[in-house]
Design an enzyme around this catalytic site. Structure first.
Site, PDB file in Angstrom:
ATOM      1  N   ARG A  92      47.752  43.375  46.932  1.00 43.36           N
ATOM      2  CA  ARG A  92      46.993  42.742  45.844  1.00 43.36           C
ATOM      3  C   ARG A  92      45.540  43.142  45.908  1.00 43.36           C
ATOM      4  O   ARG A  92      44.925  43.134  46.968  1.00 43.36           O
ATOM      5  CB  ARG A  92      47.071  41.215  45.974  1.00 43.36           C
ATOM      6  CG  ARG A  92      48.424  40.708  46.348  1.00 43.36           C
ATOM      7  CD  ARG A  92      48.402  39.221  46.685  1.00 43.36           C
ATOM      8  NE  ARG A  92      48.082  38.379  45.550  1.00 43.36           N
ATOM      9  CZ  ARG A  92      47.913  37.071  45.632  1.00 43.36           C
ATOM     10  NH1 ARG A  92      47.991  36.462  46.806  1.00 43.36           N
ATOM     11  NH2 ARG A  92      47.623  36.364  44.554  1.00 43.36           N
ATOM     12  N   GLY A 101      43.485  41.000  35.212  1.00 48.95           N
ATOM     13  CA  GLY A 101      44.236  42.036  34.524  1.00 48.95           C
ATOM     14  C   GLY A 101      43.742  43.444  34.765  1.00 48.95           C
ATOM     15  O   GLY A 101      44.323  44.399  34.267  1.00 48.95           O
ATOM     16  N   HIS A 454      48.196  36.923  29.031  1.00 47.54           N
ATOM     17  CA  HIS A 454      47.030  37.814  29.026  1.00 47.54           C
ATOM     18  C   HIS A 454      46.129  37.523  27.832  1.00 47.54           C
ATOM     19  O   HIS A 454      44.922  37.355  27.955  1.00 47.54           O
ATOM     20  CB  HIS A 454      47.492  39.270  29.007  1.00 47.54           C
ATOM     21  CG  HIS A 454      46.372  40.257  28.956  1.00 47.54           C
ATOM     22  ND1 HIS A 454      45.908  40.791  27.775  1.00 47.54           N
ATOM     23  CD2 HIS A 454      45.581  40.760  29.933  1.00 47.54           C
ATOM     24  CE1 HIS A 454      44.907  41.605  28.040  1.00 47.54           C
ATOM     25  NE2 HIS A 454      44.689  41.616  29.340  1.00 47.54           N
ATOM     26  N   ARG A 616       4.658  39.594  12.690  1.00 47.48           N
ATOM     27  CA  ARG A 616       4.401  41.004  12.956  1.00 47.48           C
ATOM     28  C   ARG A 616       4.166  41.744  11.648  1.00 47.48           C
ATOM     29  O   ARG A 616       4.939  41.615  10.702  1.00 47.48           O
ATOM     30  CB  ARG A 616       5.576  41.649  13.686  1.00 47.48           C
ATOM     31  CG  ARG A 616       5.269  43.117  13.968  1.00 47.48           C
ATOM     32  CD  ARG A 616       6.427  43.843  14.574  1.00 47.48           C
ATOM     33  NE  ARG A 616       7.527  43.961  13.637  1.00 47.48           N
ATOM     34  CZ  ARG A 616       8.695  44.513  13.959  1.00 47.48           C
ATOM     35  NH1 ARG A 616       8.912  44.928  15.185  1.00 47.48           N
ATOM     36  NH2 ARG A 616       9.640  44.606  13.064  1.00 47.48           N
ATOM     37  N   GLY A 765       7.914  44.504  23.186  1.00 47.60           N
ATOM     38  CA  GLY A 765       8.978  44.902  22.254  1.00 47.60           C
ATOM     39  C   GLY A 765       9.898  45.843  23.008  1.00 47.60           C
ATOM     40  O   GLY A 765       9.742  47.056  22.957  1.00 47.60           O
ATOM     41  N   THR A 766      10.839  45.262  23.721  1.00 48.53           N
ATOM     42  CA  THR A 766      11.596  46.090  24.670  1.00 48.53           C
ATOM     43  C   THR A 766      12.636  46.980  23.988  1.00 48.53           C
ATOM     44  O   THR A 766      13.201  47.840  24.647  1.00 48.53           O
ATOM     45  CB  THR A 766      12.261  45.223  25.762  1.00 48.53           C
ATOM     46  OG1 THR A 766      12.940  44.140  25.125  1.00 48.53           O
ATOM     47  CG2 THR A 766      11.226  44.697  26.720  1.00 48.53           C
ATOM     48  N   ASN A 767      12.894  46.786  22.690  1.00 46.43           N
ATOM     49  CA  ASN A 767      13.788  47.753  22.019  1.00 46.43           C
ATOM     50  C   ASN A 767      13.099  49.106  21.935  1.00 46.43           C
ATOM     51  O   ASN A 767      13.614  50.111  22.399  1.00 46.43           O
ATOM     52  CB  ASN A 767      14.149  47.282  20.607  1.00 46.43           C
ATOM     53  CG  ASN A 767      14.960  46.004  20.618  1.00 46.43           C
ATOM     54  OD1 ASN A 767      15.472  45.605  21.649  1.00 46.43           O
ATOM     55  ND2 ASN A 767      15.052  45.367  19.467  1.00 46.43           N
ATOM     56  N   TYR A 850       7.179  33.271  27.534  1.00 46.02           N
ATOM     57  CA  TYR A 850       8.337  32.927  26.714  1.00 46.02           C
ATOM     58  C   TYR A 850       9.206  34.157  26.463  1.00 46.02           C
ATOM     59  O   TYR A 850       8.760  35.289  26.632  1.00 46.02           O
ATOM     60  CB  TYR A 850       7.909  32.310  25.378  1.00 46.02           C
ATOM     61  CG  TYR A 850       7.232  33.280  24.437  1.00 46.02           C
ATOM     62  CD1 TYR A 850       8.000  34.059  23.562  1.00 46.02           C
ATOM     63  CD2 TYR A 850       5.845  33.436  24.423  1.00 46.02           C
ATOM     64  CE1 TYR A 850       7.386  34.968  22.714  1.00 46.02           C
ATOM     65  CE2 TYR A 850       5.236  34.340  23.587  1.00 46.02           C
ATOM     66  CZ  TYR A 850       6.018  35.105  22.729  1.00 46.02           C
ATOM     67  OH  TYR A 850       5.426  36.012  21.902  1.00 46.02           O
TER      68      TYR A 850
END
Ligand code: ADP
Ligand code: MG
Ligand code: MG
Length: 873
Positions: A92, A101, A454, A616, A765-767, A850
Site C-alpha cells: 500500500r 485514488g 470515487h 486604480r 500588483g502581483t499578476n 492587507y
C-alpha cells in the site's frame, strides 16, 4: 547504515513525514493495542533515494525489506512464498498527505499457481483461494504492469454472464479458475511473458510501482491542485493480509465517526459481506449501511464502535476508518482524519469546540481555507425549483446545486467548460483518470457507486455537487445519451442536480447564492479575532461590492476603472476620446464620460458605507477599446465626421507588438493627462457628495498603475493633485485623499525607497509583477506551462500561487525599502494571489497591511490570514 524500513511497532503518529500518513497511523494504532494486521513501512526517504538513484531500489534498501519480511514471518507464523500455507501481504502506498485514488494498492501478494492450491487446502475454502488469486493477478497487472483494468473486468463479466452469475460472489471455485486462466493468457499476450511466480519478485516490482506512481500524471495534477511538493515522496506499507472474502461471516467496509457530508454526529459508513479491499468503494455491489452490521455481526459491531470512539478521542478529530472482518474477527486497516465537505468541516470544528475537545484556535486551523469556496456556492432558487421536474433521485453524495449541459466524458466536460459552458459530467462511474473533467464540471452524476465511491469522495473534496449511484439511469456512454424518469437526455441537454437531496431535474434551474451565517459565521468570527491582515476585495461595480461586504470585505483594494468604460452606452464615448486629434476634443469627449464615472463611484461609495476604496486609474492599452467590426467602424466614422478608412487607420495605428509592455498604465496619463484629470474629478466629486449626503467618512485612495520610476509617478501625481484641489475649492470641501501606486514592474520594487517618496501607499500588483519577472504573459503561459510541469521545472502555476522565491523577493524588498523611506506606508496586494492561502501566509510574514481578492475569496483570505497569524506566532 541508514534505516529505510520500520516495523509498525517501531513507529508512531508523529513520524508522518518519514512513514507517510498511512504508515504513521498504522504504527500509532499498533501502539494503542488495536487489532492491526502487522507489517512494515518502507520510508519516504527510500522513495527519494529511488529517484536519486536513477529509479533503482538500492541493495541496502532491498536487504532491509527482506530482513523485515523475515521478522513479519515470525510474527505471523507463516512463510512468505510457502506453498502450503503462504504469508500473503498487501502493498500500500501512503504519502504524507493523503492522496486519494492516486496510488493503487495490491492485495494478496505472494500467491502463485502452486501456493494458491496449498492456500485452498489450508483454508478449506477453494472458492476463496481462487478469488484471492484472481484479484491479485488483476491488481498486479493493472498497478504494476499497467494493463488496462477494463480488459480484466471484461473477462470477469464474460465468465459471469456465461455462468449466469449476477455478482462476483456467485462464481464458484471452478469458475474462478477459468477466470484466472484467462487473466494469465491476457497477461502473457500483453506483456510477452508469464505472470511472475516468484513472490520476492512480485514484492520488489510492487514496491517499485508504488514509488513510480508518485510521479504518474494523475498524482502530479493532484499535487498541483493541492499544493503538495513533488519532493516529499511516498512511503510503502507491506502488511499481512486479512480476508473479508472468506464467506458470510467476513466482510470489509469504510466508516467515518461523523457524517463527512454534513458533519452530523454519529457513525456513518458502509460495508459489504464477503468482499475484499476496494469492493465497497468501487461500487461493484451496493453496500449496506454500517448500522446494519449490528444485526449481521453484533459482537463485531460493538467492538468496532468502541474502537472508532477511541480513535476519535485519541486524534481529537473525525476519523475515516477502513476495516475488515475475517470469519467474525475484526481488524482495522487504516484510520486518518477524514476528508469532509466544507459544511461538515465547520460543523465538526464547532462541535469539537463545544465538546471541549479543541480550542477555537485549533478549530480555525482545522478548516481548509480553500474549501470555504464550496459553501459560497449557490443553491436552487426556491420558486424555480418548485416548477422543476424531478426525473430521478439517488445518493446525495456531495452538497450544492448545479445546473448545466450534460457531457459523458471527462475530455468533453473539460473542453466545453473551457469554452464557457456550465457542464454536468454524467458517468457510469468515475475513476482517477476523470479528475480534470470532474474539476471542470458544475456537478457530477454517476450510475454506480455509493456515498464512499470515487466520484463521491473526489466531488466532496472539490466542493462540486454530486449525485451518485443512480441505478435507474439507462445510459449509453458510446451514443452519449441516457434516459431516466421517462426523459431522454442527449449530450448538450440541460439537467440540474441537487447534491444535498440527491434529486435530479430536467432543464436548467436557476440558482441563488448561499447564506453565510451559523457555523460559518462562528468560525469566521474567531478567524477575525486572530488575524492581523486586513482583507479587502477587488470589485468595480456595486453588486460585486455588496456581495464582498456580505462576505466580510473591509473595503476595496482594487477598483478597476476601465471596466466601467465597456458598457454599450459608454464605449462610443471613449472611442471618441481616442480618435480625437486635439487636446480640446479629447477633453470634450472625456467630459461626456465624467457623469458615468462619477455616478459609478458614488454608487460604490454608498455600498461601502465608509469602508475604504482604492481606485486604480485607467490601465489597459487604448486599442482594447477601439472597434474591429466594420459596422462599428462606420458608425464611429459618422459620429466623428471622418471616413471609415481614416478611423481604421487610427485604430490600426494603435497596434502594438507587445501590448502587455506597451502604451498603458500611467504611460497613458503621461501622454494624455486629461484622462487623469477626468478620473480625479469623478472620484473627488463622488466622494465629497456621498460624504455630504450620507455622512460617511470617506478618504479617497487614488492608485496610479504601472509605475517604474519615481518621476513618472510624480508627473501624474501633480496632475491629480492639481485637479483634486480644484474640485475641493469648487465644492468648499477639505477632504483628505491619498495617492499611491501599484508595484507591478520589477523596477518599481527595486527602487521602492525612491518611489515611496511620492507614494502614500503601495499595492503589489502581483499578476503583472509575476508576468514581468518571469518574462512570460499570463494569457500565453497556459500553452507551455504543462510541459514545464511535466519536466518538473515548475511545480505550480505562478499566477495562481505566488512564486515566493522570485517574485516574493521583489515584494519583500519593495515592502522593506518603501517603509525605510516612509514608515507608515500602507502596503497591500491586489493580484489573484490575494485569495490563495499560501500566498496570504506569505503576505502576513512580510508584514503587508492587507490582501485584496475577488469577492468569493474574501472568506478564504480571512481564514487564511488567521491561520497565518496562529501558525507564525
Ligand atoms: P487507499 O489509500 O486507496 O484507500 P489502501 O492501501 O487503504 O488504499 O487499500 C485499499 C483497500 O485494500 C482498502 O479497502 C484496504 O482496507 C484494503 N487492504 C489494504 N491492506 C489490506 C490487508 N493487509 N488486508 C486486507 N485488506 C487490505
Ligand atoms: Mg485506492
Ligand atoms: Mg485506504
Amino acid at each position: 547504515m541508514a534505516k529505510w524500513v520500520y516495523l509498525f511497532k517501531e513507529g508512531n503518529a508523529d513520524m508522518r513525514n518519514l512513514l507517510g500518513g498511512k504508515g504513521a497511523n498504522l504504527a500509532e494504532m499498533t501502539n494503542l493495542g488495536l487489532p492491526i494486521p502487522q507489517g512494515f513501512t518502507v520510508t519516504t526517504e527510500a522513495c527519494t533515494d529511488y529517484y536519486n538513484n536513477g529509479k533503482q531500489i538500492s541493495e541496502e534498501i532491498q536487504g532491509q525489506i527482506f530482513d523485515h519480511m523475515k521478522t513479519l514471518e515470525e510474527i505471523q507464523g507463516k512463510k512468505f512464498g510457502d506453498t502450503e500455507d503462504p504469508l500473503l501481504v498487501s502493498v500500500r502506498s501512503g504519502a504524507r498527505a493523503s492522496m486519494p485514488g492516486m496510488m493503487d494498492t495490491i492485495l494478496n501478494l505472494g500467491l502463485n499457481d502452486v501456493a494458491v492450491e496449498g492456500f485452498a487446502k489450508k483454508t478449506g475454502n477453494p472458492r476463496f483461494a481462487y478469488d484471492s488469486y484472481r484479484r491479485f493477478i488483476q491488481m498486479f497487472s493493472d498497478v504494476v504492469m499497467e494493463i488496462a483494468k477494463p480488459k480484466f473486468e471484461a473477462i470477469l463479466d464474460e465468465v459471469k454472464e456465461a455462468k449466469g452469475a449476477k455478482f462476483d460472489t456467485d462464481l464458484t471455485a471452478d469458475d474462478l479458475k477459468e477466470v484466472i486462466a484467462k487473466y494469465k493468457e491476457l497477461y502473457k499476450k500483453e506483456i510477452g511473458s508469464e505472470f511472475p511466480q516468484e513472490p520476492k519478485d512480485q514484492l520488489m516490482e510492487s514496491v517499485k510501482a508504488v514509488f513510480r506512481s508518485w510521479d504518474n500524471p494523475r498524482a502530479i495534477v493532484y499535487r498541483r491542485m493541492n499544493d503538495i511538493p513533488g519532493d516529499w515522496g511516498t512511503a510503502v506499507n507491506v502488511q499481512a493480509m486479512v480476508f473479508g472474502n472468506m464467506g458470510n461471516t467476513s466482510g470489509t467496509g469504510v466508516a467515518f465517526t461523523r457524517n463527512p457530508s454534513t458533519g452530523a454526529k454519529g457513525i456513518y459508513g458502509e460495508y459489504l459481506i464477503n468482499a475484499q479491499g476496494e469492493d465497497v468503494v468501487a461500487g461493484i455491489r451496493t453496500p449496506q449501511p454500517i448500522t446494519k452490521l449490528e444485526e449481521d455481526l453484533p459482537e463485531c459491531y460493538k467492538q468496532f464502535m468502541e474502537i472508532a470512539h477511541k480513535l476519535e478521542t485519541h486524534y481529537r478529530d473525525m476519523q475515516d476508518m477502513e476495516f475488515t472482518i475475517q470469519e467474525g474477527k475484526l481488524y482495522f486497516l487504516q484510520t486518518r482524519n477524514g476528508k469532509r465537505t466544507a459544511q461538515a468541516a465547520l460543523q465538526i470544528a464547532c462541535d469539537l469546540v463545544d465538546e471541549g475537545m479543541i480550542t477555537p484556535e485549533e478549530a480555525v486551523c482545522r478548516i481548509d481555507a480553500k474549501s470555504l469556496d464550496q459553501l459560497l456556492h449557490p443553491t436552487f432558487d426556491k420558486d424555480a425549483l418548485k416548477a422543476g421536474k424531478v426525473i430521478g433521485e439517488a445518493l446525495p453524495a456531495s452538497p450544492g446545486a448545479a445546473a448545466g449541459k450534460v457531457y459523458f466524458t471527462a475530455e468533453d466536460a473539460k473542453a466545453h467548460h473551457e469554452s464557457g459552458e456550465r457542464v454536468i459530467l454524467v458517468r457510469l462511474e468515475t475513476s482517477p483518470e476523470d479528475i480534470e473533467g470532474m474539476h471542470a464540471a458544475e456537478g457530477i452524476l454517476t450510475v454506480r457507486g455509493g456515498m464512499t465511491s470515487h466520484a463521491a469522495v473526489v466531488a466532496r473534496g472539490m466542493g462540486t455537487a454530486c449525485v451518485s449511484g443512480c441505478g435507474a439511469i439507462n445510459i449509453d456512454e458510446e451514443a452519449k445519451v441516457f434516459s431516466l424518469g421517462g426523459e431522454t437526455i442527449h449530450e448538450g441537454d440541460y439537467i440540474s442536480l441537487d447534491g444535498s437531496t440527491g434529486k435530479i431535474y430536467v432543464g436548467d434551474i436557476k440558482t441563488v447564492p448561499a447564506s453565510v451565517s451559523g457555523n460559518f459565521g462562528r468560525i469566521m468570527g474567531w478567524a477575525d479575532q486572530f488575524r492581523r491582515l486586513k482583507v479587502r476585495t477587488n470589485a468595480d461595480n456595486p453588486a460585486d461590492t455588496a456581495n464582498a461586504v456580505r462576505l466580510g470585505a473591509e473595503g476595496i483594494g482594487l477598483c478597476r476603472t476601465e471596466h466601467m468604460f465597456f458598457e454599450p452606452e459608454r464605449i462610443p464615448k471613449i472611442r471618441k476620446m481616442i480618435l480625437s486629434k486635439t487636446q480640446e476634443a479629447r477633453e470634450a469627449a472625456l467630459m461626456e464620460l465624467l457623469p458615468f464615472q462619477k455616478a459609478d463611484f458614488k454608487a460604490m461609495y454608498e455600498v461601502l458605507e465608509g469602508r475604504p476604496m482604492t481606485v486604480r486609474y485607467l490601465d489597459p492599452p487604448l486599442h482594447e477599446f477601439v472597434p474591429t467590426d466594420p459596422e462599428d467602424i462606420a458608425e464611429l466614422a459618422k459620429d466623428m465626421g471622418m471616413t471609415p478608412a481614416e478611423v481604421k487607420a487610427v485604430c490600426d495605428g494603435l497596434h502594438e507588438f507587445n501590448p502587455m509592455m506597451g502604451h498603458r498604465g500611467c504611460r497613458l496619463c503621461v501622454t494624455y493627462p486629461e484622462i487623469a484629470k477626468m478620473q480625479t474629478r469623478a472620484v473627488m466629486e463622488a466622494a465629497i457628495e456621498v460624504k455630504a449626503e450620507k455622512g460617511y467618512d470617506i478618504v479617497p485612495e487614488i492608485m496610479i498603475p504601472l509605475v517604474g520610476e519615481k518621476k513618472e509617478l510624480k508627473y501624474v501625481k501633480d496632475v491629480v493633485v492639481e485637479t483634486a484641489e480644484q474640485v475641493k475649492k469648487e465644492k468648499g470641501s477639505d477632504m483628505e485623499y491619498h495617492i499611491g501606486t501599484m508595484i507591478e514592474i520589477p523596477r518599481a520594487a527595486l527602487t521602492a525607497d525612491e518611489v515611496a517618496e511620492e507614494a502614500e501607499f503601495f499595492s503589489f500588483g502581483t499578476n503583472d509583477l509575476t508576468q514581468m519577472t518571469f518574462g512570460f504573459s499570463r494569457d500565453d503561459a497556459g500553452k507551455f506551462l504543462d510541459a514545464y510541469y511535466k519536466a518538473k521545472i515548475y511545480e505550480s502555476d505562478p499566477f495562481a500561487k505566488l512564486d515566493q522565491t522570485g517574485v516574493g523577493q521583489l515584494v519583500e524588498m519593495g515592502a522593506k525599502k518603501g517603509r525605510a523611506t516612509r514608515p507608515n506606508l500602507k502596503l497591500g496586494i491586489c493580484g489573484e494571489h490575494g485569495g490563495d492561502p499560501s500566498s496570504v501566509e506569505f503576505c502576513h510574514k512580510v508584514g503587508l497591511d492587507y490582501v485584496s481578492c475577488s469577492p468569493f475569496r474574501v472568506p478564504i483570505a480571512r481564514l487564511a490570514a488567521a491561520q497565518a497569524a496562529l501558525n507564525n506566532k
